[in-house]
Design an enzyme around this catalytic site. Sequence first.
Site, mmCIF file in Angstrom:
data_model
loop_
_atom_site.group_PDB
_atom_site.id
_atom_site.type_symbol
_atom_site.label_atom_id
_atom_site.label_comp_id
_atom_site.label_asym_id
_atom_site.label_seq_id
_atom_site.Cartn_x
_atom_site.Cartn_y
_atom_site.Cartn_z
ATOM 1 C CG ASN A 145 16.245 -63.016 9.125
ATOM 2 O OD1 ASN A 145 16.727 -61.997 8.636
ATOM 3 N ND2 ASN A 145 15.862 -63.091 10.397
ATOM 4 C CD1 TRP A 146 20.963 -64.507 4.031
ATOM 5 C CD2 TRP A 146 21.397 -62.771 2.674
ATOM 6 N NE1 TRP A 146 21.248 -64.988 2.775
ATOM 7 C CE2 TRP A 146 21.520 -63.957 1.932
ATOM 8 C CE3 TRP A 146 21.626 -61.540 2.034
ATOM 9 C CZ2 TRP A 146 21.858 -63.950 0.571
ATOM 10 C CZ3 TRP A 146 21.959 -61.542 0.685
ATOM 11 C CH2 TRP A 146 22.075 -62.736 -0.035
ATOM 12 C CE LYS A 147 18.654 -63.935 12.447
ATOM 13 N NZ LYS A 147 18.622 -64.467 13.787
ATOM 14 C CG HIS A 161 13.439 -61.407 13.742
ATOM 15 N ND1 HIS A 161 14.296 -61.445 14.807
ATOM 16 C CD2 HIS A 161 13.638 -62.552 13.048
ATOM 17 C CE1 HIS A 161 14.989 -62.582 14.753
ATOM 18 N NE2 HIS A 161 14.604 -63.271 13.694
ATOM 19 C CD GLU A 207 17.806 -61.444 15.650
ATOM 20 O OE1 GLU A 207 17.931 -60.879 14.549
ATOM 21 O OE2 GLU A 207 18.113 -62.646 15.829
ATOM 22 C CD GLU A 220 12.116 -66.786 13.340
ATOM 23 O OE1 GLU A 220 12.875 -67.416 12.599
ATOM 24 O OE2 GLU A 220 12.283 -65.595 13.632
ATOM 25 N N GLY A 243 19.364 -68.879 16.658
ATOM 26 C CA GLY A 243 20.811 -68.722 16.678
ATOM 27 C C GLY A 243 21.507 -69.496 17.783
ATOM 28 C CB SER A 261 18.517 -73.803 15.627
ATOM 29 O OG SER A 261 19.146 -72.807 16.425
ATOM 30 N N GLY A 317 17.903 -68.344 9.643
ATOM 31 C CA GLY A 317 18.981 -67.371 9.750
ATOM 32 C C GLY A 317 20.299 -67.949 9.290
HETATM 33 P P1 PGA Z 1 18.569 -69.038 13.075
HETATM 34 O O1 PGA Z 1 17.699 -67.681 12.973
HETATM 35 O O2 PGA Z 1 18.085 -69.922 11.931
HETATM 36 O O3 PGA Z 1 19.971 -68.605 12.880
HETATM 37 O O4 PGA Z 1 18.268 -69.653 14.380
HETATM 38 C C1 PGA Z 1 16.333 -67.705 12.679
HETATM 39 C C2 PGA Z 1 15.781 -66.316 12.640
HETATM 40 O O5 PGA Z 1 16.131 -65.479 13.472
HETATM 41 O O6 PGA Z 1 14.934 -65.996 11.767
#
Ligand code: PGA
Length: 250
Positions: A10-12, A96, A98, A168, A174, A214, A235
């Site tokens: 997931n590159w966001k 997600h 976010e 998640e 993150g 993470s 991510g």
């Molecule tokens: P992260 O993000 O691996 O950077 O913790 C995961 C995600 O938000 O899908």
Amino acid sequence: MSRKPIIAGNWKMNKNVQEAMAFVEEVKDQLPSTDKVDAVIGASPLLLNGVKFASADSNLKVAAQNCYFEDAGAFTGETSPKVLADMGMDYVIIGHSERREYFHETDEDINKKAHAIFRNNMTPIICCGESLETYEAGKAVEFVGAQVSAALKDLSAEQVASLVIAYEPIWAIGTGKSATSEDAENMCKAVRDVVVADFGQEVADKVRVQYGGSVNPSNIAEYMACPDVDGALVGGASLEPASFLALLNF
Ligand code: PGA
């Protein structure tokens, strides 16, 4: 029950066009066989066309990170699932944390999006996960269970069997503070139990459940060894080609 692992980056909202193209060029001939693992990159909307073209004839599958639940119309600024399908997208990540937090997406929106994605012959990756507060209150199973049940409402058994759920925990995203493999297994199992309750054991045996938060090349093997963890949504550690390839070769 053997379920094919699915590792999704997931590159966001990261990478420009040039960086995205360079990444795909570097990984596309080194991806494991599609019999072994589904390798997915979730890119931001402006990169999707380029990533899809650059990865044509490779084992890379491409995911959008969101879409709207209507196919077309007066919805300024939204992304049409019909056009994503036209562009050859395989998956759409929805729900997600976010998007739930910053863009106020509700369980009901996410359910409508899941229906829209299936209507357009793509596969949803449905995210769920609890906050630190909910986790510490011991209410994670209850909270995540309600998210999953709501997201899957009125889908067919066949649709649910084919989709992907990404568990998640928000506190692990993150932060570098990943869940223990025991927590990840328990929560992925709890997600599967919701599918058992709502759609039956046969469907639950087929649905793929990812852990995310993470995940990196050093800890992915621990998660993949858990019986109810079928993959990872990653991510930060999906942004570099070497790291993404290492994840795929868990
Ligand atoms: P992260 O993000 O691996 O950077 O913790 C995961 C995600 O938000 O899908």
